[in-house]
Design a protein around this motif. Structure first.
Motif, PDB file in Angstrom:
ATOM      1  N   ASN A 186     -14.952  -4.220   1.516  1.00  0.00           N
ATOM      2  CA  ASN A 186     -16.379  -4.322   1.861  1.00  0.00           C
ATOM      3  C   ASN A 186     -17.288  -4.193   0.648  1.00  0.00           C
ATOM      4  OD1 ASN A 186     -15.573  -4.557   4.541  1.00  0.00           O
ATOM      5  ND2 ASN A 186     -15.667  -2.357   4.877  1.00  0.00           N
ATOM      6  N   ASP A 187     -17.124  -3.106  -0.094  1.00  0.00           N
ATOM      7  CA  ASP A 187     -18.022  -2.862  -1.222  1.00  0.00           C
ATOM      8  C   ASP A 187     -17.869  -3.938  -2.293  1.00  0.00           C
ATOM      9  OD1 ASP A 187     -18.706  -0.625   0.191  1.00  0.00           O
ATOM     10  OD2 ASP A 187     -17.824   0.817  -1.208  1.00  0.00           O
ATOM     11  N   TYR A 188     -16.643  -4.251  -2.668  1.00  0.00           N
ATOM     12  CA  TYR A 188     -16.428  -5.257  -3.707  1.00  0.00           C
ATOM     13  C   TYR A 188     -16.949  -6.626  -3.264  1.00  0.00           C
ATOM     14  CZ  TYR A 188     -13.623  -2.424  -6.947  1.00  0.00           C
ATOM     15  OH  TYR A 188     -13.209  -1.495  -7.866  1.00  0.00           O
ATOM     16  N   THR A 203     -10.267   4.580   3.188  1.00  0.00           N
ATOM     17  CA  THR A 203     -11.364   4.649   2.222  1.00  0.00           C
ATOM     18  C   THR A 203     -11.203   3.579   1.147  1.00  0.00           C
ATOM     19  OG1 THR A 203     -11.635   7.021   2.599  1.00  0.00           O
ATOM     20  CG2 THR A 203     -12.538   6.121   0.550  1.00  0.00           C
ATOM     21  N   MET A 204     -10.019   3.493   0.591  1.00  0.00           N
ATOM     22  CA  MET A 204      -9.757   2.486  -0.447  1.00  0.00           C
ATOM     23  C   MET A 204      -9.904   1.074   0.106  1.00  0.00           C
ATOM     24  SD  MET A 204      -9.216   3.893  -3.359  1.00  0.00           S
ATOM     25  CE  MET A 204      -8.471   2.552  -4.247  1.00  0.00           C
ATOM     26  N   ASN A 217      -8.373  -7.577  -6.627  1.00  0.00           N
ATOM     27  CA  ASN A 217      -6.992  -8.034  -6.389  1.00  0.00           C
ATOM     28  C   ASN A 217      -5.971  -6.992  -6.828  1.00  0.00           C
ATOM     29  OD1 ASN A 217      -7.830 -10.440  -5.257  1.00  0.00           O
ATOM     30  ND2 ASN A 217      -7.772 -11.536  -7.197  1.00  0.00           N
ATOM     31  N   ALA A 218      -6.218  -6.360  -7.979  1.00  0.00           N
ATOM     32  CA  ALA A 218      -5.305  -5.306  -8.447  1.00  0.00           C
ATOM     33  C   ALA A 218      -5.315  -4.127  -7.480  1.00  0.00           C
ATOM     34  CB  ALA A 218      -5.704  -4.856  -9.851  1.00  0.00           C
ATOM     35  N   GLY A 219      -6.498  -3.757  -7.018  1.00  0.00           N
ATOM     36  CA  GLY A 219      -6.617  -2.648  -6.069  1.00  0.00           C
ATOM     37  C   GLY A 219      -5.924  -2.937  -4.753  1.00  0.00           C
ATOM     38  N   LEU A 220      -6.056  -4.168  -4.276  1.00  0.00           N
ATOM     39  CA  LEU A 220      -5.391  -4.530  -3.018  1.00  0.00           C
ATOM     40  C   LEU A 220      -3.873  -4.484  -3.154  1.00  0.00           C
ATOM     41  CD1 LEU A 220      -7.729  -7.418  -1.812  1.00  0.00           C
ATOM     42  CD2 LEU A 220      -7.488  -5.144  -0.800  1.00  0.00           C
TER      43      LEU A 220
END
Length: 162
Positions: free
Chosen positions: A103-105, A96-97, A60-63
């Motif tokens: 996907n990865d998370y 990439t992010m 969530n922080a990354g998004l």
């Protein structure tokens, strides 16, 4: 005290004979093993749930942060090859992010969720085994009292008739 009737067990190392194993000791050992396994499984479930929550928080922080990659809008003031390279690099970083965060998370969370589900099934199995051991222990206790009563009655008969 209830004992198994003349069963013979051999140690794999010493080939020594062990007879008349006490049923209550066996039940205590089994119950202890089940309890330890259940506690370990519960600890693993809690650890995985904490990890899953941390991943969710990081995702969530990354998004929220990923949106900043596309800011500011370059507009018409940025033109030329440097602007194009910058915009392409920005898009590549964003993609990439975005792939990692979406996907990865999600894959990590799904994997952890599957492991938690498996551990919960193992915990349910351990809980069922604990209930079975408890029932057996109760039955064994009733059997001890019954055996004592039979022994007392036999002793009374022996005193009177033998």
């Amino acid at each position: 005290m209830i004992k198994f009737s003349k069963r013979v067990f051999y140690s794999t190392k010493e080939k020594t004979e062990v007879t008349n194993v006490d049923a209550s000791d066996v039940l205590k050992s089994i119950s202890s093993n089940i309890s330890s396994a259940s506690a370990y499984i519960e600890e693993q479930i809690q650890r995985l749930e904490r990890a899953e929550n941390k991943i969710e928080h990081e995702q969530n922080a990354g998004l929220g942060e990923i949106k900043k990659i596309k800011q500011p809008d370059l507009g018409k003031l940025w033109t030329g090859s440097r602007a194009n390279y910058f915009q392409q690099d920005r898009e590549a970083a964003y993609n990439t992010m975005s792939s990692i965060l979406n996907n990865d998370y999600d894959g990590y969370k799904a994997s952890i969720g599957n492991k938690i589900a498996l551990l919960k099934m193992e915990k349910a199995s351990a809980d069922f085994a604990a209930q079975a051991a408890s029932k057996i222990s109760g039955i064994a206790a009733m059997g001890e009292h019954l055996a004592d009563d039979i022994g007392n009655e036999l002793n009374a008969l022996k005193k009177r008739w033998l």
